[in-house]
Design an enzyme around this catalytic site. Structure first.
Site, PDB file in Angstrom:
ATOM      1  N   CYS A  88      35.948 -62.928 -14.713  1.00  0.00           N
ATOM      2  CA  CYS A  88      35.405 -61.577 -14.575  1.00  0.00           C
ATOM      3  C   CYS A  88      34.345 -61.239 -15.616  1.00  0.00           C
ATOM      4  CB  CYS A  88      36.535 -60.546 -14.666  1.00  0.00           C
ATOM      5  SG  CYS A  88      37.967 -60.930 -13.660  1.00  0.00           S
TER       6      CYS A  88
ATOM      7  N   HIS B 210      35.762 -52.147 -19.502  1.00  0.00           N
ATOM      8  CA  HIS B 210      36.126 -53.058 -18.418  1.00  0.00           C
ATOM      9  C   HIS B 210      36.830 -52.248 -17.340  1.00  0.00           C
ATOM     10  CE1 HIS B 210      36.812 -56.878 -16.554  1.00  0.00           C
ATOM     11  NE2 HIS B 210      38.140 -56.752 -16.611  1.00  0.00           N
TER      12      HIS B 210
ATOM     13  N   HIS C 271      35.749 -53.507  -8.434  1.00  0.00           N
ATOM     14  CA  HIS C 271      35.631 -54.623  -9.379  1.00  0.00           C
ATOM     15  C   HIS C 271      34.813 -55.727  -8.714  1.00  0.00           C
ATOM     16  CE1 HIS C 271      36.458 -57.743 -12.151  1.00  0.00           C
ATOM     17  NE2 HIS C 271      37.647 -57.335 -12.588  1.00  0.00           N
TER      18      HIS C 271
ATOM     19  N   SER D  77     -35.960 -67.124  -2.620  1.00  0.00           N
ATOM     20  CA  SER D  77     -37.311 -66.705  -3.007  1.00  0.00           C
ATOM     21  C   SER D  77     -37.262 -66.008  -4.359  1.00  0.00           C
ATOM     22  CB  SER D  77     -37.914 -65.812  -1.908  1.00  0.00           C
ATOM     23  OG  SER D  77     -39.283 -65.566  -2.173  1.00  0.00           O
TER      24      SER D  77
END
Length: 1488
Positions: free
Chosen positions: A184, A320, A361, A641
């Site tokens: 994780c 977390h 998650h 020219s």
């Protein structure tokens, strides 16, 4: 500003999260407090394969965080062939696309970045591989039998180890490329490792992030007491009701650079990473998967220490926060321990949050999701709510900590610099923590400098026109918003992005104007085009620099007009400065005020030479200096020219003052010359000469079909009248004198004398010469005489174009008014689609702004691949802004899971089922393409199948199409199965179809196959014809294939005769005559002549049209026609049958088998119908050409016998020729059987399987993964064992000779007999198991090399083996499976073939002299079997027993195999059938 040494800037980011297609939508959802975890309906779950039993289970939670479009991918953008994209893990696909968007957000083009770029990425284990791809394979084959190439390729496309390196390969990144796997915490660990790599100098920029997809996707999950997933489907971190998490899908990346480097580069900085740390729990915890609060505290404290900050300055922590009853208290415990280290009192609590409450998650992508959320909080100075938070879990003891949970959206109040921590903890114990800080004020705030005046150039590009259109629409919408970005910043941001092939440059004045221009289908200020690429080098790094491709063209007299470049003079200081300098110089020399002449037109006359030439010089010189400020350089100059003097001045031949003096003198002397006139004529210089009066001369050749002539006015007037009367276009040229003719001679001495006193220098830039039409040498450039001759000599502009257009990707830029020079270039024969023209000034009739025209031209140059420095249009301090990312094509690339069948379908070697999931990658290739040899047709098909595309450009690079080394191996293996010898290395040496075909064909040429040995020789007969003449039917003329056509009554005998004459004369095999010469047969091809083999019959009177009696009469006449043919030297015989009054007529054809096979009949059918159609329309009969005739093919056959591919099979054929132990007929029971049979000695027994029995055969084919031919041969073996006896029987099979061992010939339109014949051993046993017997036949057929073509060559052409093989007895039985015979519907066309298409298969008498020929075909849903046998050698009772027993043996074989408990055969391929039949069978196989 003090910059911490270890600070890392986040300069770009991108992501896709549940409910959010990008980072902007992600923040919108967070700000609004939206939960992106959805409830799935019962129907959705059923559609996803969820069973009723699961739906009824109360433990099944119907909730999931979903991503839209996980099955979609822009394969073309990233160079993946469709088939490869289909088996690529969607996690990799999304990571690729988000990585690109992240780099765009960072304003970073990897191709232009000066430094190395690293990649640190992670993905979850591939559910797509396990659930979708492998569901089409037998798990025993995958897991238990060892690794094979296909499995390796499959895992290479799906394993997480290859995620980071795939990005590096796709974007050509050279820095570290590391796949990170710590469960994780993986994506946050990836960020940490990327920071370390940047700080150590391993790379200068880094991509870091993760990708995680739950597959199957739209399904719920099971919960159980004490598990980590929520029973209610809500993730409620820190709340008293928290009962677990919900796993979801998402992808996110950040782009990182050292902070100091980002500031120096002027990058936009989203946030700053002050420090990071990682560690592991070790074993001091309850179990492997349990968290450790002490380790979490350590990693947070270490990150603070590395950052050099006090924890009291951290005002937010993205936790977390899984919402589990165990995890949340432990995390808060660790946080509290880490923050208690600080001795400084806090001014306010530290806010906690968890994005998992919003999106669930995301497994390995959880950390990057939290990091991006926190960066967005810092950018917006706001904190969103942690959803579902009502009151704290008492186990958290928040009241004893400095933390509070944010329960609603609000501003991020802070006394000092905003700082935040982001935590991510992995199962297994790897913990990561990152400390973030808001971007420095100087970097985060847009400069207050005013928007630069004037228009901006917006640059967009895409891989396709459709994507470009989407980009235009999305950008227009972004500019229309009230708080949209500054236009100059938009232009700056877009210019930093990578350029693709399809481009757009738009000149816009403000945001509103920009939105209007972008939405317009067409607009004068918009250029849309494609980048010009060198036809030889393409995009290779060693291609010529763009400056070498650019050629500046400077127009001369006649291009001037009043007001030219006035807009540039008024708005562009650089142009005005150089214009003023030149104007002052000319004023000193001539007294002319060019400001008045050019811009006002009020002084005198701009048509006068002494005005126009100084004016043109001044404008074009200033224009060249202006374009130079944008970094555009030329590799060569051409002046027309007067324009040649501007070119020479810019190249350094003249200094500016000398050039002004020279042009002034030249203009004055030319003006003082005798007057004249000039006209342009639409003829080449050679053709115009015959029309010219004496004093009219050639003045210029502008392109090969157009020239200019000049002379006295009266003679020019007369010439114009003469040319007009002759119908030749002629128009007047704006000129008052006969320039570049001898009329200028009087001035030459004075001009040359002046030039001889000037200093001329060799050019710094190559110049092309009007005088010679080629490059000027240094000697010519500094020679005054050369410049003098230019005045009176014709201008060879067409020759100059011939020189520059020889390079394949020149970009011609007209640096002056109008577009006459670039117009001539586009008419030149060497002009190609890879050349480009650009005009920097408007045409005098165009009512557009001069500056807009100039800037649009710069955009055209950019589109053509020229590097343009846009600094002059940028603000003093430009800023990157957020703009819509690249609009990737949303094309479905997906293999649906198969829950019922494990065995892999043939052709699905890379994990996809048979066929394709969405039809987008069908690889059906038409084998009749103009300009392709047979070799190329086969290679085209192989490439298409391996790449997963419908067709392949013969000049496209294999690797540009998405090919790689592994695919090269697949192509080599497939080619070997087709009889072509190719190695993977060959694709590196010959990467296009055209070059690979040439190389393969050249290998045949080296063996003497490329050219016939004798152009006028009478060829020997090919091996199959030799076989027929040696051992076939005794009355050779009777071996005929019948065809019936139904004709409209209005078609008469002259029409039929004309059509048959045209067809026979078109195909030389139909004029074949066989001549025996000392026991050797030769083929003589008769000269084209009128067809005489047509007879005329009528249906008996009284027979009604369309009646059964009429049908019987027609078939009876056809039978008589077949019986009457005894001469093999009349390859085609025909009879016209006049039917009943008003009914259709019939044309019956009898084609000798020696000149026709299945493909030949198709060719003849097409040609006959085509010829009738042309004849009835009154047109000349013109048939599609035949590239290689039968005669030429026959001449090449002898060389085939000594080809290594044939010689390599000698031992195989010699060994197999001796394996027979059982014979159906006595060898030679009496003398008369030593001769081939006559037609009347052959008879036929016919039987038909019912539709049900045939379906049983199809079911067996699908179950056993064995071809129809394999099953039928196995049944034949059983039949022989039961009726004749056991042993090994030699069976003669047929192969397709057109498509094997192809020399450098094209047989697609050749009529002839290319069928090959070869023997195989067939085991006949009653005790052999059904599956074993099928395997034995399968392996026998699989081992046959090159469809058996080598056998005939070695038997009848190559003498050493011919003696050995000729001594062996001819097989008794010939087996032919003709495949499916189509049913043709009856129509009303004037010419159509008989609806009974079985006739050509059913009726021909066997001609190869076998004792038995078993002919099997499918028609009307049933299997038909015709048993022909030689009555001299096979007793009727034996034949009847075989015919009677075969259906029973076939049914028993299938039933026995079905009843087997398991399959043991190899399902890798099906071989052995004729190529066309095999393709039919494969296409009809079920996907599962």
């Amino acid at each position: 500003m003090s910059i911490p040494e270890n600070a890392i800037a986040v300069v770009g980011m991108a992501g896709r999260f549940p409910g959010a297609k990008d980072v902007s939508a992600f923040w919108s959802n967070l700000r609004r407090g939206k939960e992106s975890i959805v409830t799935l309906s019962e129907q959705e779950l059923r559609d996803a394969g969820v069973s009723d039993k699961t739906l009824a289970d109360p433990a099944y939670v119907r909730r999931a965080p979903l991503l839209d479009g996980i099955d979609e991918f822009d394969a073309g953008f990233f160079g993946f062939p469709p088939l490869a994209a289909q088996v690529l893990d969607p996690q990799h696909r999304l990571f690729l696309q988000c990585a690109w968007h992240a780099l765009e957000d960072a304003g970073a083009d990897p191709a232009r970045f000066d430094g190395s770029i690293g990649v640190y990425g992670t993905s979850s284990p591939s559910g797509y591989l396990l659930h979708n791809l492998l569901s089409h394979r037998d798990p025993n084959a995958v897991l238990a039998e060892g690794l094979n190439f296909d499995q390796f390729s499959l895992f290479l496309q799906n394993d997480k180890d290859f995620l980071a390196t795939r990005i590096s390969h796709a974007f050509n990144l050279r820095g570290p490329s590391i796949a990170v796997q710590t469960a994780c915490s993986s994506s946050l660990v990836a960020v940490h490792l990327a920071c370390l790599s940047l700080l150590s100098g391993e790379c200068d920029m880094a991509l870091a992030g993760g990708s995680s997809l739950c597959i199957p996707h739209r399904v719920g999950y099971f919960t159980s007491p004490g598990s980590m997933v929520s029973a209610v489907g809500h993730c409620r971190p820190f709340d008293v009701r928290a009962d677990g998490t919900v796993f979801g899908s998402g992808v996110g990346l950040v782009v990182l650079k050292p902070l100091a480097a980002a500031i120096d580069a002027g990058d936009r900085i989203h946030a700053v990473i002050r420090g990071s740390a990682i560690n592991n729990d070790g074993s001091a915890k309850m179990g492997y998967a349990a968290p450790n609060p002490a380790a979490q505290a350590d990693v947070i404290a270490e990150a603070h220490a590395v950052s050099g900050i006090d924890s009291s300055t951290v005002s937010y922590v993205e936790c977390h926060g899984t919402g589990t009853p165990l995890g949340d208290p432990i995390e808060i415990q660790g946080l509290r321990a880490a923050f208690e280290v600080s001795q400084t009192s806090r001014s306010a609590p530290c806010v906690l949050g968890s994005v998992k409450s919003n999106i669930g998650h995301l497994e390995v992508a959880a950390g990057i999701a939290g990091l991006i959320k926190t960066i967005l909080c810092l950018k917006n100075k706001a904190l969103p709510a942690t959803l579902h938070y009502t009151s704290p879990n008492p186990e958290l003891r928040l009241d004893q900590s400095p933390f509070v949970v944010q329960s609603k959206y609000g501003p991020w109040e802070c006394d000092g610099v905003r700082r935040a921590g982001v935590s991510s903890f992995g199962v297994g114990g790897t913990n990561a923590h990152v400390v973030l800080e808001e971007a420095p004020a100087e970097a985060s705030e847009v400069s207050a400098h005013a928007e630069p005046a004037g228009p901006q150039v917006i640059l967009l590009s895409a891989q396709t026109a459709a994507a470009l259109g989407e980009s235009r629409t999305a950008l227009a919408a972004a500019l229309e918003t009230q708080d949209g970005p500054r236009l100059s910043d938009v232009a700056y941001t877009l210019a930093r992005r990578r350029k693709h092939n399809v481009t757009m440059a738009a000149v816009v004045h403000d945001r509103e104007h920009a939105a209007t221009v972008l939405r317009a289908a067409e607009h004068d200020n918009v250029f849309v085009g494609e980048a010009a690429h060198d036809g030889e080098h393409g995009d290779r790094a060693d291609a010529a620099p763009t400056s070498d491709r650019v050629v500046f063209l400077f127009p001369g007299q006649g291009a001037q007009h009043v007001g030219m470049a006035k807009g540039l003079y008024d708005t562009e200081p650089v142009f005005a400065q150089h214009f003023d300098t030149c104007a002052a110089g000319f004023r000193d020399e001539t007294g002319i005020d060019l400001h008045a002449e050019v811009f006002d037109g009020t002084a005198t006359d701009l048509e006068r030479i002494d005005r126009s030439q100084p004016a043109l010089f001044t404008v074009e010189y200033a224009l060249a200096k202006l374009v130079d400020t944008f970094g555009v350089r030329a590799g060569a100059y051409i002046g027309y020219s007067t324009g040649e003097y501007i070119a020479a001045t810019l190249a350094g031949v003249f200094d500016l003052q000398t050039a002004i003096k020279t042009v002034s003198l030249r203009a004055r002397l030319m003006h003082e010359s005798p007057p004249g006139a000039m006209v342009a004529v639409a003829l080449g210089p050679d053709d115009v000469t015959q029309y010219l009066p004496p004093e009219v001369e050639l003045s210029a050749v502008n392109d090969p079909g157009n020239c200019v002539v000049a002379g006295p006015k009266d003679q020019i007037r007369a010439l114009r009248q003469r040319l007009t009367e002759a119908g030749i276009p002629v128009r007047r040229v704006r000129a008052t004198h006969a320039f570049h003719t001898s009329a200028m001679d009087p001035m030459l001495g004075q001009f040359q004398e002046f030039l001889s006193r000037q200093q001329l220098r060799p050019p710094r830039t190559p110049l092309l010469s009007n005088l010679t039409g080629s490059w000027m040498s240094d000697q010519q450039v500094v020679d005054p005489a050369s410049w003098t001759r230019q005045i009176s000599s014709p201008i060879r502009f067409a020759d100059e174009l011939d020189v520059v257009l020889a390079a394949p990707s020149r970009i011609l830029v007209e640096v002056g008014p109008g577009g006459s020079l670039t117009g001539s270039a586009m008419r030149h024969p060497k002009w190609s689609t890879t050349h480009r023209t650009v005009r920097l000034m408007r045409h005098p009739l165009q009512d557009v702004d001069d500056r807009d025209t100039f800037l649009r031209a710069l955009g055209e140059l950019w589109s053509a691949g020229v590097e343009v420095d846009w600094t002059p249009r940028r603000p003093a301090v430009p800023h990157l802004v957020s703009l819509p990312g690249y609009p990737f094509a949303r094309q479905r690339h997906w293999v649906e899971p198969n829950h019922t069948v494990w065995a892999q379908a043939p052709g699905a070697n890379n994990g996809s089922p048979a066929g394709t999931a969405d039809g987008s990658t069908a690889a059906t290739v038409d084998a009749a393409r103009n300009g392709e040899s047979q070799t190329e047709v086969t290679l085209q098909r192989i490439w298409s199948q391996c790449l997963g595309v419908s067709s392949v450009d013969r000049n496209a690079n294999f690797f540009d199409l998405g090919g790689d080394s592994l695919m090269a191996i697949s192509i080599a293996m497939a080619a070997a199965n087709e009889g072509l010898t190719i190695t993977p290395q060959d694709l590196y040496e010959y990467p296009t179809l055209a070059s690979l075909t040439a190389a393969v064909d050249a290998s045949f040429a080296s063996s003497g196959l490329a050219k016939p040995p004798e152009a006028q020789a009478n060829p020997a007969v090919p091996p199959n014809v030799t076989y027929f003449l040696d051992r076939g039917l005794r009355d050779t003329g009777r071996c005929r294939v019948p065809l019936i056509l139904r004709l409209d009554p209005k078609i008469g005998l002259p029409d039929i005769r004309a059509v048959l004459t045209a067809v026979v004369n078109h195909h030389d095999a139909l004029r074949l005559h066989l001549v025996g010469n000392d026991g050797i047969w030769e083929q003589h091809i008769a000269a084209p002549a009128e067809f005489t083999g047509l007879s005329n019959r009528s249906v008996p009177d009284g027979v009604a049209a369309g009646s059964p009696e009429e049908r019987a009469a027609v078939l009876g006449i056809l039978a008589e026609l077949l019986e009457d043919q005894t001469d093999p030297n009349a390859p085609l015989a025909a009879v016209h049958i006049a039917a009943a009054h008003g009914g259709p007529h019939y044309l019956c054809l009898a084609i000798h088998a020696m000149v026709t096979d299945d493909s030949s009949r198709q060719i003849l059918a097409t040609d006959i119908v085509t010829a009738f159609g042309q004849r009835l329309a009154g047109e000349e009969i013109t048939l599609e050409p035949v590239s290689t005739g039968w005669r030429e093919w026959s001449l090449r056959c002898a060389a085939l016998a000594t080809h290594p591919a044939a010689l390599d099979t000698r031992s195989y054929w010699i060994e197999n020729s001796t394996k027979a132990t059982l014979w159906l007929a006595d060898a030679l029971p009496n003398a008369h059987t030593a001769h081939p049979p006559r037609a009347d000695e052959l008879t036929k027994l016919s039987s038909t399987l019912s539709v049900e029995q045939t379906s049983e055969l199809d079911d067996g084919r699908r179950r056993f993964r064995r071809s129809i031919q394999t099953i039928l041969l196995a049944a034949l073996g059983r039949t022989i064992a039961q009726t004749v006896g056991e042993g090994v029987v030699a069976v003669e099979l047929e192969g397709e000779g057109r498509s094997v061992l192809r020399p450098d010939v094209d047989l697609r339109r050749t009529v002839g007999w290319f069928t090959t014949y070869y023997p195989v051993p067939l085991a006949c046993a009653t005790g052999l198991g059904a599956l074993a017997q099928l395997d034995a036949v399968h392996n026998t057929l699989k081992s046959v090399p090159h469809y058996g073509i080598g056998y005939g060559l070695l038997r009848y052409v190559y003498a050493p083996t011919g003696r050995v093989l000729g001594a062996q007895r001819t097989p008794d039985i010939h087996f032919r499976y003709a495949g499916v015979i189509p049913e043709l519907p009856s129509g009303d066309a004037p010419v159509q073939f008989d609806s009974d298409m079985t006739l050509p298969v059913r009726e021909p008498i066997p001609g190869m002299g076998h004792a038995i020929e078993l002919r099997v075909y499918r028609f009307g849903g049933s299997l038909h079997l015709d048993w022909w046998y030689d009555t001299r050698r096979i007793p009727a009772a034996t034949a009847e027993a075989l015919e009677r027993t075969f259906p029973l043996a076939l049914s028993a074989l299938i039933q026995e195999a079905i009843a087997a408990e398991h399959t043991e055969h190899d399902d890798s391929e099906i071989v052995g059938e004729p190529e066309a039949g095999a393709l039919v069978d494969l296409s009809s196989m079920d996907a599962g």
